[in-house]
Design an enzyme around this catalytic site. Sequence first.
Site, PDB file in Angstrom:
ATOM      1  CE1 TYR A 146      -3.011  -3.020   0.229  1.00 29.76           C
ATOM      2  CE2 TYR A 146      -4.138  -1.899   2.012  1.00 29.76           C
ATOM      3  CZ  TYR A 146      -4.064  -2.934   1.102  1.00 29.76           C
ATOM      4  OH  TYR A 146      -5.068  -3.877   1.070  1.00 29.76           O
ATOM      5  CE  LYS A 196       1.175 -17.904  -1.044  1.00 30.89           C
ATOM      6  NZ  LYS A 196       0.313 -19.109  -0.956  1.00 30.89           N
ATOM      7  CG  ASP A 228      -2.362 -19.788   0.960  1.00 30.17           C
ATOM      8  OD1 ASP A 228      -1.655 -19.822   1.987  1.00 30.17           O
ATOM      9  OD2 ASP A 228      -1.975 -20.243  -0.130  1.00 30.17           O
ATOM     10  CG  ASP A 252      -7.461  -4.057   3.628  1.00 22.97           C
ATOM     11  OD1 ASP A 252      -8.537  -4.024   4.259  1.00 22.97           O
ATOM     12  OD2 ASP A 252      -7.263  -3.388   2.596  1.00 22.97           O
ATOM     13  CG  ASP A 256     -13.037  -6.221   5.112  1.00 26.81           C
ATOM     14  OD1 ASP A 256     -12.617  -5.474   6.015  1.00 26.81           O
ATOM     15  OD2 ASP A 256     -13.646  -5.790   4.106  1.00 26.81           O
TER      16      ASP A 256
END
Length: 368
Positions: A146, A196, A228, A252, A256
């Site tokens: 970001y 990851k 994942d 992020d 959610d």
Amino acid sequence: MKNHQIAVLAGDGIGPEITEQALKVLRFVERRNEVSFELIPVAFGAGAWFETGRSFPDASREACDQADAILKGPVGLGVEASKKIPPDEQPERGGILPMRRRYDTFANFRPARLPAELAHFSPLKPEIIGDGIDFIIIRELVGGLYFGKKETGVNQRGLRYAREHLEYDEFQIERIARVGFETARKRRKKLHSVHKSNVLKSSVLWSGVVGEVGRDFPDVEVVEVLVDAAATYLCLDPGQFDVMVMENLFGDILSDQAGGILGSLGLMPSACIGPGKAYYEPSHGSAPDIAGRNIANPYSMIGSVAMMLEMSFGMKEEADNVWRAMQSVFAGGYSTPDLSKPGSGVTMVGTDEFGDRVIAALQAAGQK
Ligand code: NAD
Ligand code: MN
């Protein structure tokens, strides 16, 4: 008497509706304690852009610089409406990211909690929820993809391209890892480090640095999990998690998802903490699909106030009272429509009424 100046950024969409409920709570806390809150309204987001041509105008920056803490509602418009604003001034790129950068709010706390008696809010089966959901995501908030260099253009094959850089250095990883370990130390002493590392070099560095920091926290067990897989485990067995620490993009997305397993993003407050300044905001966006209808769930915004009371003003007891008051409203059978399925026996209330019921619950608790 202590006086705290709070910059209040009501934001866009449902922002003003849920902010109003949060301010009711602050005023209640003020009446009951030797404390005063000076609430300074500050323009921020798409609304500010339409008024001034900037999502984070200079006057707003100054007000935030001055304030002891910042309470921020969600900002942004629906996808179509957003196109009226040039990409670099759209509220995320023009407002939120500059604010995070300005105050170096690297540590984002996103608690996900649902007591067993409210398991019916969750889409997960009661046997999966067991004795309730209670974990916290600690998201690195000022690094990674970001904040990396961005570039767009036309490549040698004549094709439009976009390139963004994902970069972390060991200092950035170390400081968020320490926050993770310190938080874990105060809870169940188990830290899930989410990354990851089978694909990303930044995750290999992440994993290494988290391991090194862990030597200072021998009492905390570190569990490494690929992002994942973590997404799956959150659905299949959220109870295995207590404190999860991860980089910006992963945080992020998984936060959610955490809102999803609780039953609504409206149950996700957050705190964004930097070395000298903190701001508090719901984890979700401005929900343009339900804005202006008095149906948004203000829990996320009121919870953000509770986090502010505890983390910026040291008022843990009042913060706990606020959490309890909200739970008691739910336990009394009331909720906003995002959490009440038809036939569930829950009484639906609007944003306003939820706020009023929280105040009534705070009052009732105080009289016991
Ligand atoms: P969103 O989080 O606004 O909404 C996703 C879904 O959750 C919607 O169905 C919405 O109705 C529901 N929802 C969210 N908050 C709720 C609440 N308090 N009560 C009840 N339901 C709630 O995500 P989106 O629709 O993808 O984004 C809308 C805008 O918000 C976009 O402009 C986006 O850029 C912006 N955004 C801002 C922030 C922020 O201010 N920090 C964060 C995320 C998205
Ligand atoms: Mn988000």
